[in-house]
Design a protein around this motif. Structure first.
Motif, short mmCIF file in Angstrom:
data_model
loop_
_atom_site.label_atom_id
_atom_site.label_comp_id
_atom_site.label_asym_id
_atom_site.label_seq_id
_atom_site.Cartn_x
_atom_site.Cartn_y
_atom_site.Cartn_z
N PRO A 32 1.01 -1.24 0.08
CA PRO A 32 0.02 0.04 -0.13
C PRO A 32 0.87 1.30 -0.14
O PRO A 32 0.46 2.11 -0.68
N ASP A 33 1.95 1.24 0.63
CA ASP A 33 2.82 2.43 0.74
C ASP A 33 3.47 2.65 -0.63
O ASP A 33 3.71 3.91 -0.98
N ALA A 58 -4.18 1.53 -2.93
CA ALA A 58 -3.52 1.59 -1.74
C ALA A 58 -4.64 1.26 -0.39
O ALA A 58 -4.32 0.34 0.36
N ILE A 59 -5.75 1.87 -0.72
CA ILE A 59 -6.49 1.53 0.38
C ILE A 59 -6.99 0.39 0.49
O ILE A 59 -7.34 -0.40 1.54
N SER A 64 -4.60 -0.71 8.10
CA SER A 64 -4.74 0.17 9.24
C SER A 64 -6.05 1.24 8.59
O SER A 64 -5.77 2.12 7.78
N ASP A 65 -7.01 1.41 9.76
CA ASP A 65 -8.07 2.35 9.46
C ASP A 65 -7.32 3.79 9.45
O ASP A 65 -7.59 4.60 8.64
N GLU A 70 -5.86 8.55 6.02
CA GLU A 70 -5.06 9.43 5.15
C GLU A 70 -4.98 9.40 3.84
O GLU A 70 -5.22 10.28 3.03
N LEU A 71 -5.23 8.05 3.10
CA LEU A 71 -5.36 7.78 1.85
C LEU A 71 -6.86 8.71 1.36
O LEU A 71 -6.53 9.07 0.07
N TYR A 72 -7.64 8.34 2.05
CA TYR A 72 -8.89 8.82 1.65
C TYR A 72 -9.00 10.48 1.48
O TYR A 72 -9.40 11.01 0.52
#
Length: 170
Positions: A32-33, A58-59, A64-65, A70-72
């Motif tokens: 995801p990173d 990534a999402i 981790s929620d 942060e991704l959203y």
């Protein structure tokens, strides 16, 4: 990935970073990173549709929620950059639902509502931003902006009421 950041991100070599991350992702397809960084690079290159796809990957792989929040947020920024304000607001809402300590989604939502001439919603979001922001200087600036905006909105409402009263008395 650290070498990619050191060599390319620090010097704004976005095309080179894009190429290196594409190679990295081929051999690490569920990292995801990597997708987050790739989304950032694509956003810097103004490739917002591709950035959105990368951030959605990534999402999907993130556990981790808090990180999903942060991704959203980043996803919302890309939708906002594309001019899709209502979708951006949805992403910012998802962001703060998953990570309730993020302050910037509230700031940007306030900007969107300001642009949409919805002062109540703009002020409400900016006030939430102030409660979460840790930078004292930015908080003080935002408090001043809110005060000016509230007084400006109040004056406009009073002028509007006076005009309506004059029309009734005529």
């Amino acid at each position: 990935m650290n070498s990619i950041i050191d060599k390319y991100f620090r010097f704004n070599k976005w095309d080179d970073a894009k190429n290196e991350l594409e190679i990295y992702i081929k051999s690490n397809p569920i990292d995801p990173d990597a997708y987050r960084l790739y989304g950032s690079v694509l956003s810097e290159l103004k490739l917002f549709d591709d950035a959105i796809i990368s951030l959605r990957n990534a999402i999907n792989y993130e556990k981790s929620d808090e990180k999903k929040g942060e991704l959203y947020y980043n996803l919302g920024l890309n939708y906002y950059s594309k001019g899709l304000k209502s979708v951006a607001i949805q992403m910012f809402d998802l962001s703060t639902n998953l990570n309730n300590i993020l302050d910037l989604p509230y700031y940007i939502k306030g900007v969107i509502y300001y642009e949409n001439k919805e002062p109540g919603k703009a002020i409400s979001n900016w006030k939430q931003y102030i409660t979460l922001a840790s930078n004292k200087e930015k908080k003080e600036k935002m408090e001043k902006i809110i005060a000016l905006y509230e007084s400006s909105s109040l004056m406009k409402n009073q002028e509007s009421k006076k005009k309506k009263e004059k029309k009734k008395s005529s």
